[in-house]
Design a protein around this motif. Structure first.
Motif, short mmCIF file in Angstrom:
data_model
loop_
_atom_site.label_atom_id
_atom_site.label_comp_id
_atom_site.label_asym_id
_atom_site.label_seq_id
_atom_site.Cartn_x
_atom_site.Cartn_y
_atom_site.Cartn_z
N THR A 2 -5.79 0.90 6.49
CA THR A 2 -5.06 0.58 5.27
C THR A 2 -4.63 1.84 4.51
O THR A 2 -5.44 2.73 4.27
N LEU A 25 -1.48 -1.10 1.71
CA LEU A 25 -0.71 -1.57 2.86
C LEU A 25 -1.64 -1.63 4.07
O LEU A 25 -1.89 -0.62 4.72
N GLU A 29 0.93 -5.24 8.45
CA GLU A 29 1.75 -5.79 7.37
C GLU A 29 2.90 -4.86 7.01
O GLU A 29 2.86 -3.66 7.27
N LEU A 31 5.68 -3.88 3.75
CA LEU A 31 5.91 -3.94 2.31
C LEU A 31 7.31 -3.41 2.03
O LEU A 31 7.66 -2.31 2.45
N ILE A 142 1.90 4.18 10.70
CA ILE A 142 2.59 3.75 9.49
C ILE A 142 4.02 4.29 9.51
O ILE A 142 4.22 5.50 9.61
N SER A 173 1.97 -0.67 10.60
CA SER A 173 2.43 -1.16 9.30
C SER A 173 3.74 -0.46 8.95
O SER A 173 4.09 0.56 9.53
N LEU A 175 6.45 0.51 5.57
CA LEU A 175 6.80 0.60 4.15
C LEU A 175 8.29 0.91 4.09
O LEU A 175 8.72 1.98 4.53
N LYS A 187 5.57 -8.44 2.14
CA LYS A 187 5.35 -8.42 0.70
C LYS A 187 6.45 -7.57 0.05
O LYS A 187 7.04 -6.71 0.70
#
Length: 209
Positions: A2, A25, A29, A31, A142, A173, A175, A187
Protein backbone atom coordinates in the motif's frame (compact mmCIF):
# COMPACT_ATOMS: atom_id res chain seq x y z
CA UNK A 1 1.69 -3.30 -0.87
CA UNK A 2 0.00 0.00 0.00
CA UNK A 3 1.15 3.51 -0.92
CA UNK A 4 0.41 6.04 1.82
CA UNK A 5 0.16 9.79 1.27
CA UNK A 6 -0.22 11.57 4.59
CA UNK A 7 -0.92 15.28 5.10
CA UNK A 8 1.06 16.19 2.00
CA UNK A 9 1.41 19.80 0.87
CA UNK A 10 3.02 20.75 -2.45
CA UNK A 11 3.99 23.90 -4.28
CA UNK A 12 4.34 24.97 -7.90
CA UNK A 13 7.31 27.30 -8.16
CA UNK A 14 7.09 29.34 -4.97
CA UNK A 15 3.31 29.06 -4.63
CA UNK A 16 1.66 26.41 -2.42
CA UNK A 17 -1.11 24.70 -4.41
CA UNK A 18 -2.29 21.76 -2.28
CA UNK A 19 -2.25 21.08 1.45
CA UNK A 20 -3.34 18.24 3.69
CA UNK A 21 -3.69 15.60 0.98
CA UNK A 22 -4.38 12.18 2.52
CA UNK A 23 -5.06 8.85 0.83
CA UNK A 24 -3.95 5.23 0.72
CA UNK A 25 -3.61 3.20 -2.48
CA UNK A 26 -3.61 -0.56 -1.80
CA UNK A 27 -2.32 -3.19 -4.20
CA UNK A 28 -4.83 -4.16 -6.87
CA UNK A 29 -6.64 -0.80 -6.83
CA UNK A 30 -6.74 2.32 -8.98
CA UNK A 31 -7.29 5.90 -7.85
CA UNK A 32 -8.29 8.71 -10.20
CA UNK A 33 -7.17 12.23 -9.30
CA UNK A 34 -9.71 14.83 -10.37
CA UNK A 35 -10.05 18.58 -10.11
CA UNK A 36 -10.03 21.70 -12.27
CA UNK A 37 -7.05 22.66 -14.40
CA UNK A 38 -4.31 24.19 -12.27
CA UNK A 39 -5.44 22.60 -9.01
CA UNK A 40 -2.13 20.74 -8.65
CA UNK A 41 -2.65 17.21 -10.01
CA UNK A 42 0.63 17.21 -11.92
CA UNK A 43 2.53 18.75 -9.01
CA UNK A 44 1.17 16.14 -6.61
CA UNK A 45 2.10 13.29 -8.96
CA UNK A 46 5.62 14.66 -9.34
CA UNK A 47 5.94 14.79 -5.57
CA UNK A 48 4.68 11.24 -5.11
CA UNK A 49 7.07 10.03 -7.81
CA UNK A 50 9.98 11.63 -5.95
CA UNK A 51 10.71 14.38 -8.47
CA UNK A 52 10.14 17.18 -5.96
CA UNK A 53 9.92 17.20 -2.18
CA UNK A 54 6.68 17.94 -0.34
CA UNK A 55 6.38 21.13 1.66
CA UNK A 56 5.10 18.94 4.47
CA UNK A 57 3.74 15.47 5.01
CA UNK A 58 5.08 12.10 3.91
CA UNK A 59 4.86 9.73 0.96
CA UNK A 60 5.77 6.17 1.87
CA UNK A 61 4.94 2.51 1.58
CA UNK A 62 2.95 1.01 4.43
CA UNK A 63 5.68 -1.59 4.97
CA UNK A 64 8.23 1.16 5.58
CA UNK A 65 9.88 0.95 2.17
CA UNK A 66 10.67 3.92 -0.05
CA UNK A 67 7.79 4.80 -2.36
CA UNK A 68 10.16 5.83 -5.14
CA UNK A 69 11.43 2.24 -5.33
CA UNK A 70 7.94 1.05 -6.27
CA UNK A 71 6.69 3.83 -8.58
CA UNK A 72 6.94 4.25 -12.33
CA UNK A 73 5.87 7.71 -13.51
CA UNK A 74 4.47 8.75 -16.88
CA UNK A 75 4.16 12.52 -17.26
CA UNK A 76 2.59 14.79 -19.88
CA UNK A 77 5.78 14.38 -21.89
CA UNK A 78 6.15 11.03 -23.63
CA UNK A 79 9.68 10.49 -22.29
CA UNK A 80 11.11 9.11 -25.52
CA UNK A 81 14.46 9.76 -27.18
CA UNK A 82 13.63 11.02 -30.69
CA UNK A 83 16.67 9.64 -32.53
CA UNK A 84 16.28 6.13 -31.12
CA UNK A 85 13.92 3.60 -32.63
CA UNK A 86 10.85 2.33 -30.82
CA UNK A 87 12.68 -0.85 -29.84
CA UNK A 88 15.79 1.04 -28.75
CA UNK A 89 13.73 3.34 -26.56
CA UNK A 90 12.09 0.44 -24.78
CA UNK A 91 15.37 -1.45 -24.48
CA UNK A 92 16.94 1.62 -22.88
CA UNK A 93 14.21 1.88 -20.26
CA UNK A 94 14.27 -1.86 -19.64
CA UNK A 95 18.00 -1.62 -18.92
CA UNK A 96 17.47 1.34 -16.58
CA UNK A 97 15.03 -0.67 -14.50
CA UNK A 98 16.91 -3.93 -14.75
CA UNK A 99 14.17 -5.63 -16.75
CA UNK A 100 14.58 -7.97 -19.67
CA UNK A 101 12.58 -8.29 -22.87
CA UNK A 102 10.43 -5.73 -24.66
CA UNK A 103 8.34 -7.97 -26.90
CA UNK A 104 5.31 -8.00 -24.60
CA UNK A 105 5.30 -4.19 -24.41
CA UNK A 106 5.57 -3.90 -28.20
CA UNK A 107 2.67 -6.28 -28.73
CA UNK A 108 0.48 -4.84 -25.99
CA UNK A 109 0.66 -1.32 -27.37
CA UNK A 110 0.53 -2.32 -31.05
CA UNK A 111 4.08 -1.21 -31.76
CA UNK A 112 5.51 -4.35 -33.37
CA UNK A 113 5.39 -2.99 -36.93
CA UNK A 114 6.95 0.26 -35.70
CA UNK A 115 9.80 -1.28 -33.72
CA UNK A 116 12.49 -0.07 -36.14
CA UNK A 117 11.06 3.40 -36.72
CA UNK A 118 12.77 6.39 -35.10
CA UNK A 119 10.62 7.94 -32.41
CA UNK A 120 10.89 11.35 -34.08
CA UNK A 121 8.98 9.93 -37.05
CA UNK A 122 6.03 8.71 -35.02
CA UNK A 123 2.65 10.41 -34.85
CA UNK A 124 1.53 12.00 -31.57
CA UNK A 125 -0.62 8.97 -30.75
CA UNK A 126 2.18 6.53 -31.55
CA UNK A 127 4.59 8.46 -29.34
CA UNK A 128 2.06 8.35 -26.54
CA UNK A 129 1.69 4.57 -26.92
CA UNK A 130 5.47 4.22 -26.82
CA UNK A 131 5.63 6.37 -23.70
CA UNK A 132 3.01 4.22 -22.00
CA UNK A 133 4.71 1.01 -23.11
CA UNK A 134 7.61 2.08 -20.90
CA UNK A 135 5.43 1.31 -17.89
CA UNK A 136 5.40 -2.38 -18.81
CA UNK A 137 9.19 -2.68 -18.91
CA UNK A 138 9.83 -1.00 -15.56
CA UNK A 139 8.66 -3.90 -13.42
CA UNK A 140 7.31 -1.36 -10.92
CA UNK A 141 4.17 -2.14 -8.91
CA UNK A 142 2.73 1.37 -8.78
CA UNK A 143 1.97 3.30 -11.96
CA UNK A 144 1.56 7.07 -11.52
CA UNK A 145 0.27 8.64 -14.74
CA UNK A 146 -0.60 12.18 -15.74
CA UNK A 147 -3.39 12.40 -18.36
CA UNK A 148 -2.15 9.20 -20.05
CA UNK A 149 -4.81 9.14 -22.78
CA UNK A 150 -3.87 12.48 -24.37
CA UNK A 151 -3.38 11.97 -28.15
CA UNK A 152 -4.85 8.45 -28.03
CA UNK A 153 -7.76 7.52 -30.27
CA UNK A 154 -10.76 5.56 -28.96
CA UNK A 155 -9.26 2.15 -29.73
CA UNK A 156 -5.92 2.97 -28.12
CA UNK A 157 -7.67 4.42 -25.06
CA UNK A 158 -9.71 1.24 -24.65
CA UNK A 159 -6.55 -0.84 -24.99
CA UNK A 160 -4.78 1.29 -22.38
CA UNK A 161 -7.68 0.72 -19.98
CA UNK A 162 -7.32 -3.04 -20.47
CA UNK A 163 -3.58 -2.81 -19.79
CA UNK A 164 -4.24 -1.02 -16.50
CA UNK A 165 -6.86 -3.58 -15.52
CA UNK A 166 -4.39 -6.40 -16.20
CA UNK A 167 -1.82 -4.59 -14.07
CA UNK A 168 -4.32 -4.35 -11.21
CA UNK A 169 -5.25 -8.01 -11.58
CA UNK A 170 -1.58 -8.93 -11.13
CA UNK A 171 -1.48 -7.03 -7.83
CA UNK A 172 -0.25 -3.70 -9.13
CA UNK A 173 -1.87 -0.34 -8.47
CA UNK A 174 -2.43 2.81 -10.50
CA UNK A 175 -2.67 6.50 -9.62
CA UNK A 176 -4.05 8.38 -12.60
CA UNK A 177 -4.80 12.06 -13.15
CA UNK A 178 -7.55 11.97 -15.76
CA UNK A 179 -10.80 13.70 -16.65
CA UNK A 180 -12.20 10.79 -18.67
CA UNK A 181 -14.02 7.61 -17.74
CA UNK A 182 -11.73 4.68 -18.49
CA UNK A 183 -14.51 2.16 -18.03
CA UNK A 184 -13.33 0.28 -14.96
CA UNK A 185 -13.90 0.58 -11.24
CA UNK A 186 -11.63 3.02 -9.46
CA UNK A 187 -11.84 5.30 -6.48
CA UNK A 188 -11.91 9.02 -7.22
CA UNK A 189 -10.17 11.74 -5.23
CA UNK A 190 -11.27 15.29 -5.97
CA UNK A 191 -8.38 17.57 -5.05
CA UNK A 192 -10.51 20.72 -4.86
CA UNK A 193 -10.98 20.52 -1.06
CA UNK A 194 -7.18 20.37 -0.66
CA UNK A 195 -6.49 23.63 -2.48
CA UNK A 196 -3.93 25.57 -0.48
CA UNK A 197 -5.07 28.74 1.25
CA UNK A 198 -3.28 31.21 3.48
CA UNK A 199 -4.82 29.35 6.42
CA UNK A 200 -3.76 25.79 5.55
CA UNK A 201 -0.54 26.34 3.59
CA UNK A 202 2.54 25.31 5.61
CA UNK A 203 5.30 27.81 6.21
CA UNK A 204 8.31 27.57 3.94
CA UNK A 205 11.49 29.49 3.26
CA UNK A 206 11.54 31.01 -0.25
CA UNK A 207 15.31 31.38 -0.05
CA UNK A 208 15.61 27.65 -0.77
CA UNK A 209 13.35 27.64 -3.83
Amino acid sequence: MTLEVQSVAVQRGSVPVLAGVDFALPAGEALFLRGPNGIGKTTLLRCIAGLQPPLSGVVRMANGGAATDEIAYASHADGVKPTLTVAENLSFWASVFGASGIDAALETFDLVELRNRAAQNLSAGQKRRLGLARMLVTGRNIWAMDEPTVSLDAAATANFARVVQDHLARGGSALIATHIDLGFDAKVLDLTPFKATTENAPEFDEAFL
